[in-house]
Design a protein around this motif. Structure first.
Motif, mmCIF file in Angstrom:
data_model
loop_
_atom_site.group_PDB
_atom_site.id
_atom_site.type_symbol
_atom_site.label_atom_id
_atom_site.label_comp_id
_atom_site.label_asym_id
_atom_site.label_seq_id
_atom_site.Cartn_x
_atom_site.Cartn_y
_atom_site.Cartn_z
ATOM 1 N N MET A 104 18.246 -10.965 7.787
ATOM 2 C CA MET A 104 18.973 -11.222 6.527
ATOM 3 C C MET A 104 18.221 -12.279 5.719
ATOM 4 N N LYS A 105 17.926 -11.972 4.469
ATOM 5 C CA LYS A 105 17.164 -12.929 3.659
ATOM 6 C C LYS A 105 18.045 -14.080 3.192
ATOM 7 N N LYS A 106 17.415 -15.226 3.101
ATOM 8 C CA LYS A 106 18.123 -16.444 2.713
ATOM 9 C C LYS A 106 18.152 -16.553 1.193
ATOM 10 N N ILE A 107 19.343 -16.625 0.632
ATOM 11 C CA ILE A 107 19.515 -16.712 -0.815
ATOM 12 C C ILE A 107 20.148 -18.056 -1.158
ATOM 13 N N GLY A 108 19.676 -18.676 -2.228
ATOM 14 C CA GLY A 108 20.239 -19.936 -2.683
ATOM 15 C C GLY A 108 20.718 -19.847 -4.124
ATOM 16 N N PHE A 109 21.892 -20.381 -4.383
ATOM 17 C CA PHE A 109 22.426 -20.526 -5.743
ATOM 18 C C PHE A 109 22.457 -22.017 -6.079
ATOM 19 N N ILE A 110 21.812 -22.395 -7.174
ATOM 20 C CA ILE A 110 21.937 -23.753 -7.701
ATOM 21 C C ILE A 110 22.753 -23.635 -8.986
ATOM 22 N N TRP A 111 23.889 -24.278 -9.007
ATOM 23 C CA TRP A 111 24.826 -24.125 -10.118
ATOM 24 C C TRP A 111 24.736 -25.274 -11.128
ATOM 25 N N ASP A 112 24.756 -24.918 -12.402
ATOM 26 C CA ASP A 112 25.090 -25.852 -13.468
ATOM 27 C C ASP A 112 26.617 -25.996 -13.448
ATOM 28 N N GLN A 157 29.106 -14.353 1.642
ATOM 29 C CA GLN A 157 27.829 -13.652 1.778
ATOM 30 C C GLN A 157 26.775 -14.486 2.502
ATOM 31 N N GLY A 158 27.113 -15.736 2.792
ATOM 32 C CA GLY A 158 26.152 -16.617 3.455
ATOM 33 C C GLY A 158 25.126 -17.213 2.506
ATOM 34 N N ILE A 159 25.410 -17.166 1.204
ATOM 35 C CA ILE A 159 24.505 -17.749 0.203
ATOM 36 C C ILE A 159 24.656 -19.270 0.229
ATOM 37 N N GLU A 160 23.538 -19.982 0.281
ATOM 38 C CA GLU A 160 23.565 -21.438 0.275
ATOM 39 C C GLU A 160 23.737 -21.919 -1.164
ATOM 40 N N GLN A 161 24.720 -22.791 -1.393
ATOM 41 C CA GLN A 161 25.077 -23.180 -2.758
ATOM 42 C C GLN A 161 24.895 -24.685 -2.965
ATOM 43 N N PHE A 162 24.356 -25.001 -4.144
ATOM 44 C CA PHE A 162 24.060 -26.370 -4.539
ATOM 45 C C PHE A 162 24.502 -26.563 -5.985
ATOM 46 N N TYR A 187 18.321 -19.020 -7.246
ATOM 47 C CA TYR A 187 18.775 -18.740 -8.610
ATOM 48 C C TYR A 187 19.445 -19.972 -9.203
ATOM 49 N N TYR A 188 19.023 -20.328 -10.423
ATOM 50 C CA TYR A 188 19.738 -21.370 -11.160
ATOM 51 C C TYR A 188 20.697 -20.672 -12.112
ATOM 52 N N ASN A 234 10.386 -23.297 -15.310
ATOM 53 C CA ASN A 234 9.495 -24.395 -14.938
ATOM 54 C C ASN A 234 9.474 -24.632 -13.431
ATOM 55 N N SER A 235 10.581 -24.280 -12.777
ATOM 56 C CA SER A 235 10.713 -24.511 -11.334
ATOM 57 C C SER A 235 10.187 -23.348 -10.511
ATOM 58 N N GLY A 236 9.850 -22.243 -11.175
ATOM 59 C CA GLY A 236 9.365 -21.075 -10.452
ATOM 60 C C GLY A 236 10.439 -20.352 -9.681
ATOM 61 N N ILE A 237 11.718 -20.553 -10.092
ATOM 62 C CA ILE A 237 12.824 -19.876 -9.437
ATOM 63 C C ILE A 237 13.445 -18.855 -10.393
ATOM 64 N N GLN A 238 14.490 -18.195 -9.937
ATOM 65 C CA GLN A 238 15.131 -17.158 -10.741
ATOM 66 C C GLN A 238 16.267 -17.757 -11.563
ATOM 67 N N SER A 239 16.704 -17.003 -12.580
ATOM 68 C CA SER A 239 17.744 -17.483 -13.488
ATOM 69 C C SER A 239 18.854 -16.443 -13.629
ATOM 70 N N ILE A 240 20.087 -16.919 -13.595
ATOM 71 C CA ILE A 240 21.250 -16.122 -13.982
ATOM 72 C C ILE A 240 21.928 -16.908 -15.090
ATOM 73 N N ASN A 241 22.158 -16.275 -16.233
ATOM 74 C CA ASN A 241 22.610 -17.026 -17.400
ATOM 75 C C ASN A 241 23.499 -16.166 -18.285
ATOM 76 N N PHE A 242 24.381 -16.825 -19.019
ATOM 77 C CA PHE A 242 25.246 -16.106 -19.964
ATOM 78 C C PHE A 242 24.478 -15.676 -21.216
ATOM 79 N N LEU A 243 23.277 -16.227 -21.417
ATOM 80 C CA LEU A 243 22.490 -15.918 -22.610
ATOM 81 C C LEU A 243 21.463 -14.829 -22.326
ATOM 82 N N THR A 244 21.115 -14.109 -23.380
ATOM 83 C CA THR A 244 19.978 -13.192 -23.273
ATOM 84 C C THR A 244 18.701 -14.014 -23.371
#
Length: 204
Positions: free
Chosen positions: A1-9, A99-104, A160-161, A174-184
């Motif tokens: 199982m791949k390790k997924i991380g969510f970093i939340w604003d 889902q076992g997603i690590e959240q920050f 994902y941020y 800038n961080s080389g990570i993925q983005s999930i956002n309300f904006l296009t």
């Protein structure tokens, strides 16, 4: 199982806190006899940040931005009761946890963020919460993301941020990570959502 991380604003993403933020700014401006236009202030902080607003006003009026921010932070803490969850916030945090997603969290809020998250019963979802008092350069600097990636062994391609502003997408880029956002955004790292619940249907 791949390790997924969510970093939340927080503001505008998990927390519907802009009314409390605006109330804090209004009270701060009143204390220093600074004219306040809610529409203009809201547009400015959404485009940039509260810190940028206070620095701009401080420079224009010969006031210390740090002093303005201290007054604002106290006022904001007194308005914590106005902070509510964004629709679907509790549900999507619980889903990610299952889902076992690590959240920050990485937010420009001060340490008042800890109190708000505790009061809302959300703090237990997060492995670590970083605020503007954690010592990292502000977004879009990648410092905070690099710290989390290194400390927790996160894969940038699976981290994902999640935010609501262009600044948040730039931070992910800038961080080389993925983005999930309300904006296009034309950024290839970004996936757009309309509602927080949409996250559960994305492919990771």
């Amino acid at each position: 199982m791949k390790k997924i991380g969510f970093i939340w604003d927080l503001d505008g993403t998990l927390l519907d806190s802009y009314e409390a933020i605006l109330a804090g700014i209004e009270e701060t401006f009143a204390q220093f006899d600074i004219p306040y236009d809610k529409t203009e202030v809201r547009a400015f902080i959404l485009q940039t940040s509260v810190q940028d607003l206070l620095e701009k006003v401080g420079e224009e009026r010969g006031l210390d931005a740090d002093m303005l921010n201290q007054v604002r932070a106290q006022s904001l803490a007194e308005n914590n009761a106005q902070v509510v969850l964004m629709p679907g916030a509790r549900e999507i945090l619980a889903w990610a946890d299952q889902q076992g997603i690590e959240q920050f969290v990485y937010t420009h809020k001060g340490d008042n963020a800890f109190t708000i998250l505790e009061n809302l019963g959300l703090a237990h979802y997060f492995i670590e919460i970083l605020t503007n008092q954690s010592g990292f350069a502000r977004k879009p600097s990648p410092e905070a993301a690099i710290y989390l990636l290194d400390k927790y062994g996160l894969n940038p391609q699976q981290t994902y941020y999640i935010g609501d502003r262009t600044l948040d997408i730039e931070f992910a880029q800038n961080s080389g990570i993925q983005s999930i956002n309300f904006l296009t955004s034309p950024a290839t790292c970004n996936q757009q959502i309309e509602h927080l619940e949409d996250i559960s249907s994305l492919s990771f």
